[in-house]
Design an enzyme around this catalytic site. Structure first.
Site, PDB file in Angstrom:
ATOM      1  N   HIS A 138      -6.616  -9.927   5.617  1.00  0.00           N
ATOM      2  CA  HIS A 138      -6.751  -8.749   4.757  1.00  0.00           C
ATOM      3  C   HIS A 138      -5.359  -8.239   4.320  1.00  0.00           C
ATOM      4  CE1 HIS A 138      -8.729  -4.674   3.889  1.00  0.00           C
ATOM      5  NE2 HIS A 138      -7.443  -4.378   3.882  1.00  0.00           N
ATOM      6  N   GLU A 139      -4.412  -8.196   5.266  1.00  0.00           N
ATOM      7  CA  GLU A 139      -3.080  -7.662   4.957  1.00  0.00           C
ATOM      8  C   GLU A 139      -2.257  -8.626   4.102  1.00  0.00           C
ATOM      9  OE1 GLU A 139      -2.831  -4.627   5.420  1.00  0.00           O
ATOM     10  OE2 GLU A 139      -4.412  -4.348   6.903  1.00  0.00           O
ATOM     11  N   LEU A 188      -7.261   1.464   3.945  1.00  0.00           N
ATOM     12  CA  LEU A 188      -6.693   2.797   3.728  1.00  0.00           C
ATOM     13  C   LEU A 188      -6.528   3.098   2.234  1.00  0.00           C
ATOM     14  CD1 LEU A 188      -4.064   2.859   6.621  1.00  0.00           C
ATOM     15  CD2 LEU A 188      -6.143   4.243   6.447  1.00  0.00           C
ATOM     16  N   GLN A 201       0.813  -1.224   0.000  1.00  0.00           N
ATOM     17  CA  GLN A 201       0.000   0.000   0.000  1.00  0.00           C
ATOM     18  C   GLN A 201       0.843   1.268   0.000  1.00  0.00           C
ATOM     19  OE1 GLN A 201      -2.400  -1.621   3.489  1.00  0.00           O
ATOM     20  NE2 GLN A 201      -3.901  -0.307   2.495  1.00  0.00           N
TER      21      GLN A 201
HETATM   22  C1  QAP Z   1      -7.803  -3.682   7.411  1.00  0.00           C
HETATM   23  O1  QAP Z   1      -7.922  -1.380   7.567  1.00  0.00           O
HETATM   24  C2  QAP Z   1      -8.994  -4.163   8.166  1.00  0.00           C
HETATM   25  O2  QAP Z   1     -11.872   3.973   4.953  1.00  0.00           O
HETATM   26  C3  QAP Z   1      -7.150  -2.457   8.008  1.00  0.00           C
HETATM   27  O3  QAP Z   1     -11.506   6.459   5.897  1.00  0.00           O
HETATM   28  C4  QAP Z   1     -10.202  -3.466   8.128  1.00  0.00           C
HETATM   29  O4  QAP Z   1      -6.907   0.047   8.941  1.00  0.00           O
HETATM   30  C5  QAP Z   1      -8.938  -5.301   8.896  1.00  0.00           C
HETATM   31  C6  QAP Z   1      -9.357   3.288   7.483  1.00  0.00           C
HETATM   32  C7  QAP Z   1     -11.294  -3.934   8.840  1.00  0.00           C
HETATM   33  C8  QAP Z   1     -10.023  -5.744   9.598  1.00  0.00           C
HETATM   34  C9  QAP Z   1     -11.202  -5.067   9.577  1.00  0.00           C
HETATM   35  C10 QAP Z   1     -10.262   3.107   6.465  1.00  0.00           C
HETATM   36  C11 QAP Z   1      -9.164   4.571   7.973  1.00  0.00           C
HETATM   37  C12 QAP Z   1      -8.574   2.188   8.029  1.00  0.00           C
HETATM   38  C13 QAP Z   1     -10.970   4.156   5.949  1.00  0.00           C
HETATM   39  C14 QAP Z   1      -7.751  -0.126   8.095  1.00  0.00           C
HETATM   40  C15 QAP Z   1     -10.775   5.445   6.442  1.00  0.00           C
HETATM   41  C16 QAP Z   1      -9.874   5.644   7.461  1.00  0.00           C
HETATM   42  C17 QAP Z   1      -8.609   0.930   7.544  1.00  0.00           C
HETATM   43 CO    CO Z   2      -6.244  -2.754   3.178  1.00  0.00          CO
END
Ligand code: QAP
Ligand code: CO
Length: 183
Positions: free
Chosen positions: A149-150, A108, A51
């Site tokens: 996810h990562e 993100l 990313q």
């Molecule tokens: C992945 O995602 C994840 O849209 C990490 O406006 C997500 O850190 C794993 C974020 C959900 C498990 C469950 C996203 C911040 C952060 C946005 C994140 C935003 C601001 C996403």
């Molecule tokens: Co992501």
């Protein structure tokens, strides 16, 4: 305190397959520190090197140990709240449950967009830390979702690849529109 710019979908570089990390040196420590700065600045819980346009198998995460939807006290000291702060180098899922679970995911690289994704409920992951020490652990709940996810990012996969074409196209349209209105 430097940070990296984050690639935003549909940037093709998000589709790159990352290479294995071979050297556990100062360069790696600098990359993980700058990835943490980047993740905390954007209020994320997980970030893959892909990313930030670094195509090596590196993930940082800081996952709160709270149940989905649970209310967190805003005044609570961040350093005292239970969390899993992890650096995963060359992570591999070595076991996944047949049992599935759904979670509302975000990313993100797709700011402001969320969708329910179905994945294995429990996994076992093998990885190295920043010193090259091998680890093996089980993960479930939000931590398990975040690890899957990562690792997907390191393989050029996004959470929208796991949902229906209709939902995916709706998200892509909304994202394009929100980005257009931002500049
Ligand atoms: C992945 O995602 C994840 O849209 C990490 O406006 C997500 O850190 C794993 C974020 C959900 C498990 C469950 C996203 C911040 C952060 C946005 C994140 C935003 C601001 C996403
Ligand atoms: Co992501």
């Amino acid at each position: 305190m430097s940070e990296y710019p984050i690639l935003i979908h549909p940037d093709k570089r998000l589709r790159t397959i990352a290479s294995e990390v071979k050297h556990f040196d100062d360069t790696l420590q600098n990359i993980t520190q700058t990835m943490f700065n980047t993740m905390y600045q954007s209020r994320g819980i997980g970030l893959a090197a892909t990313q930030v346009n670094i195509h090596e198998r590196i993930v940082v995460m800081d996952v709160p140990q709270i149940a989905h939807g649970e209310q967190r006290d805003k005044e609570e000291d961040e350093s005292l709240r239970p969390h899993d702060k992890l650096i995963l180098i060359n992570p591999e899922i070595v076991d996944a449950s047949e049992e599935l679970a759904e979670y509302e995911e975000g990313c993100l690289s797709l700011p402001g967009q969320y969708a329910t994704v179905i994945r294995p409920a429990h996994i076992r992951v093998k990885y190295r830390d920043e010193h090259g020490e091998a680890h093996d652990r089980e993960a479930t709940g939000l931590l398990g979702v975040c690890i899957q996810h990562e690792i997907d990012h390191l393989n050029g996969v996004l959470f929208i690849d796991h949902i229906s074409r209709l939902k995916r196209e709706r998200i892509e349209k909304k994202l394009a529109k929100s980005l257009k209105n931002n500049d």
